[in-house]
Design a protein around this motif. Structure first.
Motif, PDB file in Angstrom:
ATOM      1  N   SER A 190      80.947  97.555  36.741  1.00 33.90           N
ATOM      2  CA  SER A 190      80.440  98.235  37.186  1.00 33.90           C
ATOM      3  C   SER A 190      79.217  98.041  39.425  1.00 33.90           C
ATOM      4  CB  SER A 190      78.623  98.289  36.450  1.00 33.90           C
ATOM      5  OG  SER A 190      78.656  98.479  35.305  1.00 33.90           O
ATOM      6  N   ARG A 191      79.605  99.540  40.020  1.00 33.14           N
ATOM      7  CA  ARG A 191      78.996  99.246  41.022  1.00 33.14           C
ATOM      8  C   ARG A 191      78.043  98.565  41.777  1.00 33.14           C
ATOM      9  NH1 ARG A 191      80.678 105.518  43.931  1.00 33.14           N
ATOM     10  NH2 ARG A 191      80.892 103.910  46.207  1.00 33.14           N
ATOM     11  N   LYS A 192      77.881  98.075  42.365  1.00 32.41           N
ATOM     12  CA  LYS A 192      76.653  97.130  42.851  1.00 32.41           C
ATOM     13  C   LYS A 192      76.117  97.481  44.188  1.00 32.41           C
ATOM     14  CE  LYS A 192      77.697  92.657  40.690  1.00 32.41           C
ATOM     15  NZ  LYS A 192      77.771  91.649  40.767  1.00 32.41           N
ATOM     16  N   LEU A 252      73.975  97.252  47.394  1.00 32.81           N
ATOM     17  CA  LEU A 252      74.258  96.501  48.181  1.00 32.81           C
ATOM     18  C   LEU A 252      73.027  96.407  49.330  1.00 32.81           C
ATOM     19  CD1 LEU A 252      77.319  97.232  50.281  1.00 32.81           C
ATOM     20  CD2 LEU A 252      77.238  95.845  48.500  1.00 32.81           C
ATOM     21  N   PRO A 253      72.329  95.731  49.876  1.00 36.11           N
ATOM     22  CA  PRO A 253      70.830  95.496  51.035  1.00 36.11           C
ATOM     23  C   PRO A 253      70.813  96.664  51.702  1.00 36.11           C
ATOM     24  CG  PRO A 253      72.111  93.057  51.245  1.00 36.11           C
ATOM     25  CD  PRO A 253      72.997  94.531  50.079  1.00 36.11           C
ATOM     26  N   ASP A 254      71.717  97.674  52.123  1.00 38.51           N
ATOM     27  CA  ASP A 254      71.310  98.276  53.164  1.00 38.51           C
ATOM     28  C   ASP A 254      71.353  99.669  52.332  1.00 38.51           C
ATOM     29  OD1 ASP A 254      73.887  98.936  52.445  1.00 38.51           O
ATOM     30  OD2 ASP A 254      74.984  98.866  54.027  1.00 38.51           O
ATOM     31  N   GLY A 255      71.548 100.052  50.915  1.00 39.04           N
ATOM     32  CA  GLY A 255      70.951 100.808  50.184  1.00 39.04           C
ATOM     33  C   GLY A 255      71.987 101.693  49.867  1.00 39.04           C
ATOM     34  N   THR A 256      73.432 100.974  50.064  1.00 38.93           N
ATOM     35  CA  THR A 256      74.491 101.708  49.451  1.00 38.93           C
ATOM     36  C   THR A 256      74.805 100.958  48.668  1.00 38.93           C
ATOM     37  OG1 THR A 256      75.834 100.152  51.243  1.00 38.93           O
ATOM     38  CG2 THR A 256      74.879 102.259  51.858  1.00 38.93           C
ATOM     39  N   LEU A 257      76.487 101.586  47.702  1.00 43.12           N
ATOM     40  CA  LEU A 257      77.492 100.672  45.986  1.00 43.12           C
ATOM     41  C   LEU A 257      78.282 100.627  47.051  1.00 43.12           C
ATOM     42  CD1 LEU A 257      76.041 104.196  44.288  1.00 43.12           C
ATOM     43  CD2 LEU A 257      74.637 101.818  44.457  1.00 43.12           C
ATOM     44  N   GLU A 258      78.649  99.500  46.717  1.00 44.64           N
ATOM     45  CA  GLU A 258      79.952  98.260  46.861  1.00 44.64           C
ATOM     46  C   GLU A 258      81.004  99.762  45.946  1.00 44.64           C
ATOM     47  OE1 GLU A 258      79.939  94.643  45.540  1.00 44.64           O
ATOM     48  OE2 GLU A 258      79.747  95.515  43.420  1.00 44.64           O
ATOM     49  N   LYS A 259      81.639  98.840  45.918  1.00 45.78           N
ATOM     50  CA  LYS A 259      83.333  99.853  45.671  1.00 45.78           C
ATOM     51  C   LYS A 259      83.560  99.403  43.917  1.00 45.78           C
ATOM     52  CE  LYS A 259      86.157 100.563  50.053  1.00 45.78           C
ATOM     53  NZ  LYS A 259      87.199  99.936  50.873  1.00 45.78           N
TER      54      LYS A 259
END
Length: 351
Positions: free
Chosen positions: A326-328, A330-337
Motif C-alpha cells: 500500500s502507498r504510504k 510522506l511527511p510532505d503530504g504526498t504519497l510514496e510510489k
C-alpha cells in the motif's frame, strides 16, 4: 440708379471696390426684395449685361469667395441651440482629455517597442514535460512530431527553425522534419545525436546512466563528448551506451516504438529490462527479492492493461510471485510510489 452708384456696382463686380463700397452694394442686395426701384434697375442692368459680348473666361472667383465668407459669418452669428451648446462643450472636453490619453499611449508604445527590441536578441526557452505515468504528444516549430514517455522532458529555444537544437531527459519518439541546411541535434547527458530527416526512438534517463537509440528510417549520427567517438546508425539498428561502453545491434524498431501506441512489448527481454520499463510505465518501484530472477527473460505484449494484470500474466508464465504494498503518506503530504516485490515461487517466503 445714380451714375456713381452704378460705378460702385461695376467696381464691385470687377473686384476693385473698397470696403465701404462693398458694404453699400451688399446693403442694396439685402433690400432687393422690398426695393422696387432697385429691382427694376437690377433687371434692366441684367438684360443689358446679357446683350453684351462677355468673355466666358471672366474671373468671378472673388465673388464666390466673398459669398462663402458672408455665409460663414452668418452661420457663426446664429445663436446655438441647447443641444448644440452641449455637444460643443463635450467636444472641447473630449479634446482636453484626448491629449493626455494620446501622450500616454505614445509613451506606452515607446516602452513596449524598447522592450521588444531588448527581447529580440534574447532566446526564449520552452520545455515540454511528460509527468510520471503519462505520455505527451508534441509538435515543434519546424514541423517535427514526437511523443514523450513517462518522466521525460524535452527543451528547446526560440527561434528554433534556424537552430534546431533540443535537450532531452527520458525517452522520446521523434519524426524529424527534413532540412539539409539545418540539422536536428539532440543533446542528452554527455552525448549528442545529429539527424537530417528521420524517425527514431531515443531513451536517456539520467538515473539509469543508459542511452539507447533505435532507428526506424533515415540515418543518424551518435557522438560521445567524453570519448569523442562518433557512430552512424542505419534503419533497424539499435545503439546502446551504458557506463561508457557502446554497442550496436540489429533489432525490430516496432518493439521500441510500441509505447507510443500504448503498448508494452517484450521480446525475450531480461528481467532487468522488463522491470525498468514497467516501473516507468506505471510509476511504481519494483524490488527483485532474488538475484537469480535477473537471469529470466520474458516475451509478451500488453496494451492498456492494469499493473496487476501484467504482473499476473508474468507470474503465470514464469516461476515468480509478487506482492504490492500500500502507498504510504510522506511527511510532505504526498504519497510514496507503490512498491512491487518479486520473489521466486520456491522462495522460503510463503504467501
Amino acid at each position: 440708379m445714380k451714375p456713381e452708384e452704378l460705378e460702385i456696382i461695376d467696381r464691385y463686380i470687377k473686384g476693385t471696390a473698397c470696403d465701404s463700397e462693398i458694404k453699400f452694394v451688399e446693403s442694396l442686395l439685402v433690400e432687393g426684395e422690398t426695393n422696387l426701384y432697385l429691382r427694376n434697375c437690377l433687371e434692366k442692368d441684367w438684360n443689358s449685361f446679357l446683350d453684351q459680348n462677355i468673355s466666358s473666361e471672366a474671373d468671378l472667383s472673388h465673388l464666390l469667395d466673398r459669398i462663402y465668407h458672408k455665409i460663414g459669418m452668418k452661420e457663426t452669428s446664429r445663436p446655438l441651440k441647447p443641444l448644440q451648446k452641449m455637444l460643443l462643450i463635450y467636444k472641447k472636453a473630449a479634446a482636453v482629455l484626448l491629449i493626455p490619453i494620446v501622450l500616454a499611449g505614445l509613451f506606452f508604445y515607446s516602452l513596449q517597442y524598447d522592450k521588444e527590441q531588448n527581447i529580440e536578441g534574447e532566446s526564449a526557452s520552452t520545455r515540454i514535460i511528460a509527468p510520471m505515468g503519462s505520455r505527451v504528444s508534441f509538435n515543434l516549430p519546424d514541423g517535427t512530431r514526437g511523443m514523450l514517455n513517462s518522466g521525460s522532458y524535452l527543451e528547446y529555444s526560440a527561434p528554433f527553425v534556424s537552430d534546431r537544437k533540443v535537450k532531452l531527459e527520458g525517452e522520446a519518439w521523434l519524426d524529424i522534419s527534413h532540412d539539409d541546411e539545418h540539422p536536428f541535434q539532440i543533446t542528452t547527458g554527455s552525448s549528442v545525436v545529429r539527424v537530417l530527416g528521420t524517425r527514431f526512438n531515443i531513451s536517456a534517463y539520467p538515473a539509469e546512466n543508459y542511452i539507447e537509440v533505435v532507428l526506424d528510417t533515415g540515418k543518424v549520427e551518435y557522438h560521445s563528448n567524453i570519448s569523442g567517438e562518433s557512430i552512424i546508425l542505419l534503419p533497424s539498428e539499435r545503439l546502446v551506451c551504458h557506463e561508457g561502453i557502446t554497442s550496436k545491434s540489429v533489432v525490430d524498431p516496432e518493439k521500441y516504438n510500441a509505447w507510443t501506441e500504448g503498448k508494452l512489448i517484450f521480446r525475450g527481454d531480461p528481467m532487468a529490462e522488463v522491470v525498468k520499463r514497467i516501473e516507468r510505465w506505471y510509476n511504481v518501484k519494483i524490488v527483485i527479492a532474488d538475484k537469480e530472477l535477473e537471469k529470466y527473460s520474458f516475451r509478451a505484449t500488453f496494451q492498456d492493461d492494469k499493473l496487476e494484470d501484467v504482473l499476473s500474466f508474468l507470474s503465470m508464465t514464469s516461476p515468480i510471485r509478487y506482492e504490492i504494498s500500500s502507498r504510504k503518506l510522506l511527511p510532505d503530504g504526498t504519497l510514496e510510489k507503490q512498491i512491487v516485490t518479486i520473489h521466486k515461487k520456491n522462495d522460503s517466503v510463503n504467501t
